[in-house]
Design a protein around this motif. Structure first.
Motif, PDB file in Angstrom:
ATOM      1  N   ASP A   1     -19.107  -8.115 -58.492  1.00 23.89           N
ATOM      2  CA  ASP A   1     -19.819  -9.328 -59.093  1.00 23.89           C
ATOM      3  C   ASP A   1     -21.092  -8.897 -59.861  1.00 23.89           C
ATOM      4  OD1 ASP A   1     -21.144 -11.788 -59.609  1.00 23.89           O
ATOM      5  OD2 ASP A   1     -20.598 -12.614 -57.555  1.00 23.89           O
ATOM      6  N   PHE A   2     -21.138  -8.973 -60.991  1.00 18.28           N
ATOM      7  CA  PHE A   2     -22.147  -8.601 -62.005  1.00 18.28           C
ATOM      8  C   PHE A   2     -23.551  -9.292 -61.816  1.00 18.28           C
ATOM      9  CE2 PHE A   2     -24.129  -7.657 -66.045  1.00 18.28           C
ATOM     10  CZ  PHE A   2     -24.249  -6.168 -65.688  1.00 18.28           C
TER      11      PHE A   2
ATOM     12  N   LYS B   1     -16.852  -8.512 -73.454  1.00 25.95           N
ATOM     13  CA  LYS B   1     -16.266  -9.599 -74.159  1.00 25.95           C
ATOM     14  C   LYS B   1     -15.788 -10.813 -73.459  1.00 25.95           C
ATOM     15  CE  LYS B   1     -12.133  -8.160 -76.067  1.00 25.95           C
ATOM     16  NZ  LYS B   1     -11.099  -9.089 -75.390  1.00 25.95           N
TER      17      LYS B   1
ATOM     18  N   ASP C   1     -15.067  -6.238 -62.334  1.00 25.85           N
ATOM     19  CA  ASP C   1     -14.840  -7.559 -62.565  1.00 25.85           C
ATOM     20  C   ASP C   1     -14.804  -8.096 -61.182  1.00 25.85           C
ATOM     21  OD1 ASP C   1     -13.088  -9.150 -65.000  1.00 25.85           O
ATOM     22  OD2 ASP C   1     -13.243 -10.191 -63.151  1.00 25.85           O
TER      23      ASP C   1
ATOM     24  N   GLY D   1     -16.625  -7.352 -66.750  1.00 24.60           N
ATOM     25  CA  GLY D   1     -15.792  -8.446 -66.477  1.00 24.60           C
ATOM     26  C   GLY D   1     -14.597  -8.086 -67.415  1.00 24.60           C
TER      27      GLY D   1
HETATM   28  C1  LIG Z   1     -12.881 -14.561 -70.816  1.00 25.08           C
HETATM   29  S1  LIG Z   1     -12.707 -13.474 -69.506  1.00 25.08           S
HETATM   30  C2  LIG Z   1     -12.619 -12.051 -70.376  1.00 25.08           C
HETATM   31  C3  LIG Z   1     -12.206 -10.900 -69.864  1.00 25.08           C
HETATM   32  C4  LIG Z   1     -12.004  -9.425 -70.580  1.00 25.08           C
HETATM   33  N1  LIG Z   1     -13.457  -8.939 -71.005  1.00 25.08           N
HETATM   34  C5  LIG Z   1     -11.403  -9.560 -71.990  1.00 25.08           C
HETATM   35  O1  LIG Z   1     -11.765  -9.503 -72.942  1.00 25.08           O
HETATM   36  O2  LIG Z   1     -10.047  -9.927 -71.875  1.00 25.08           O
HETATM   37  C6  LIG Z   1     -14.223 -13.559 -68.628  1.00 25.08           C
HETATM   38  C7  LIG Z   1     -13.874 -12.359 -67.328  1.00 25.08           C
HETATM   39  O3  LIG Z   1     -15.352 -12.445 -66.825  1.00 25.08           O
HETATM   40  C8  LIG Z   1     -15.103 -11.868 -65.374  1.00 25.08           C
HETATM   41  N2  LIG Z   1     -16.443 -12.387 -64.721  1.00 25.08           N
HETATM   42  C9  LIG Z   1     -16.824 -13.688 -64.947  1.00 25.08           C
HETATM   43  N3  LIG Z   1     -17.924 -13.804 -64.157  1.00 25.08           N
HETATM   44  C10 LIG Z   1     -18.210 -12.341 -63.623  1.00 25.08           C
HETATM   45  C11 LIG Z   1     -19.223 -11.972 -62.660  1.00 25.08           C
HETATM   46  N4  LIG Z   1     -20.137 -12.795 -62.357  1.00 25.08           N
HETATM   47  N5  LIG Z   1     -18.917 -10.539 -62.431  1.00 25.08           N
HETATM   48  C12 LIG Z   1     -17.694  -9.956 -62.870  1.00 25.08           C
HETATM   49  N6  LIG Z   1     -16.908 -10.568 -63.484  1.00 25.08           N
HETATM   50  C13 LIG Z   1     -17.036 -11.801 -64.076  1.00 25.08           C
HETATM   51  C14 LIG Z   1     -13.732 -13.023 -65.112  1.00 25.08           C
HETATM   52  O4  LIG Z   1     -13.157 -12.581 -64.093  1.00 25.08           O
HETATM   53  C15 LIG Z   1     -13.070 -12.511 -66.387  1.00 25.08           C
HETATM   54  O5  LIG Z   1     -12.215 -11.447 -66.279  1.00 25.08           O
END
Ligand SMILES: C[S@@+](CC[C@H](N)C(=O)[O-])C[C@H]1O[C@@H](n2cnc3c(N)ncnc32)[C@H](O)[C@@H]1O
Length: 264
Positions: free
Chosen positions: A119-120, A143, A93, A71
């Motif tokens: 999609d994780f 994070k 992501d 993500g």
């Molecule tokens: C709060 S943001 C944090 C983004 C990045 N890690 C940062 O610290 O700036 C949450 C991230 O999780 C991703 N995300 C949420 N669910 C996800 C999933 N099932 N698979 C992959 N990414 C996911 C969102 O698209 C978003 O980019």
């Protein structure tokens, strides 16, 4: 475990949906194109730097390790790791505009970081193995993603899937690093470095670590959530705030080592 987790889960919110993140990052891609703004750095640069400092200064993990950012959003954590010399970096992501932004941010700095829409919760992590043979990964970082997943409608089952997925992603990477000349040097430095107890507690030989930073969950809650598949390896300490008689830091970072499959 899933039932306990369901009881303490935060209320579902739009932050638990892909539509929300697509909108956020579509806007941020526009901002980046217009004025080079990389967008929101979730929990601030302090959180990014604390993790990068831990990886390179406290744990002294070698720069050849493969790292996956789960993500990754705009990819700023990977950018900072690339800047200090890590070379095998993959950001995943589920939001396509997030990946588009992350690619643009890395390209602007001429950094070699791979990104993949993934999609994780629902995709097969072993599919990541074709990416320059990086699977399993030496180091997984997160994070704010587990936080976002915790806000989904199906929070309990999504969190349980997350734990299994991240374990699969890094567990086979638990291996002894061959001893190197640096170890003797490090040992000498450690003896001299008596007052740095963060460093003394770490074994320098373990890879296959998972580093999670959260603002929704405390260290203890993270430890409980991952206890089925991981043991706690270290904790990053942040400044502690006191407000209304309650003490706590606003973010938590726990470093986990995966349990061997035989212990699950
Ligand atoms: C709060 S943001 C944090 C983004 C990045 N890690 C940062 O610290 O700036 C949450 C991230 O999780 C991703 N995300 C949420 N669910 C996800 C999933 N099932 N698979 C992959 N990414 C996911 C969102 O698209 C978003 O980019």
């Amino acid at each position: 475990m899933a039932d306990d987790a369901a009881e303490i889960a935060p209320e579902p919110s739009k932050l638990g949906t892909r539509e929300y993140w697509d909108q956020v990052y579509e806007r941020e891609v526009g901002n980046f194109d217009e004025r080079g703004d990389v967008g929101e750095v979730w929990f601030g640069m302090d959180a990014v730097e604390s993790v990068v400092d831990w990886i390179q200064d406290d744990a002294r993990l070698p720069k050849h390790l493969s790292v996956v950012d789960i993500g990754c959003g705009n990819g700023v954590s990977l950018v900072e790791l690339a800047r200090v010399g890590f070379k095998s970096l993959l950001g995943i992501d589920y939001s396509e505009p997030a990946i588009e932004l992350a690619r643009k941010v890395a390209a602007a700095d001429e950094l070699d970081i791979d990104y993949q829409v993934f999609d994780f919760i629902n995709d097969d992590v072993s599919a990541l193995q074709n990416d320059k043979n990086r699977f399993p990964f030496d180091l997984c970082i997160d994070k704010g993603t587990y936080d976002a997943i915790s806000l989904a409608q199906n929070s309990a089952s999504a969190r349980a899937a997350y734990v299994r997925q991240v374990h699969a992603l890094c567990s086979q990477a638990v291996k002894p690093r061959p001893p190197s000349d640096d170890d003797d040097e490090n040992a000498d430095e450690e003896e001299e470095d008596d007052d740095d107890d963060r460093r003394r507690k770490l074994s320098p030989r373990t890879t296959g670590l998972f580093i999670i930073t959260s603002c929704n969950w405390t260290n203890d809650e993270l430890k409980a959530a991952f206890a089925s598949h991981f043991t706690t390896y270290a904790v990053i300490k942040y400044r502690v705030f006191e407000f209304g008689g309650k003490k706590g830091s606003s973010i938590s970072t726990v470093i986990f080592a995966p349990k061997p499959p035989s212990e699950l």
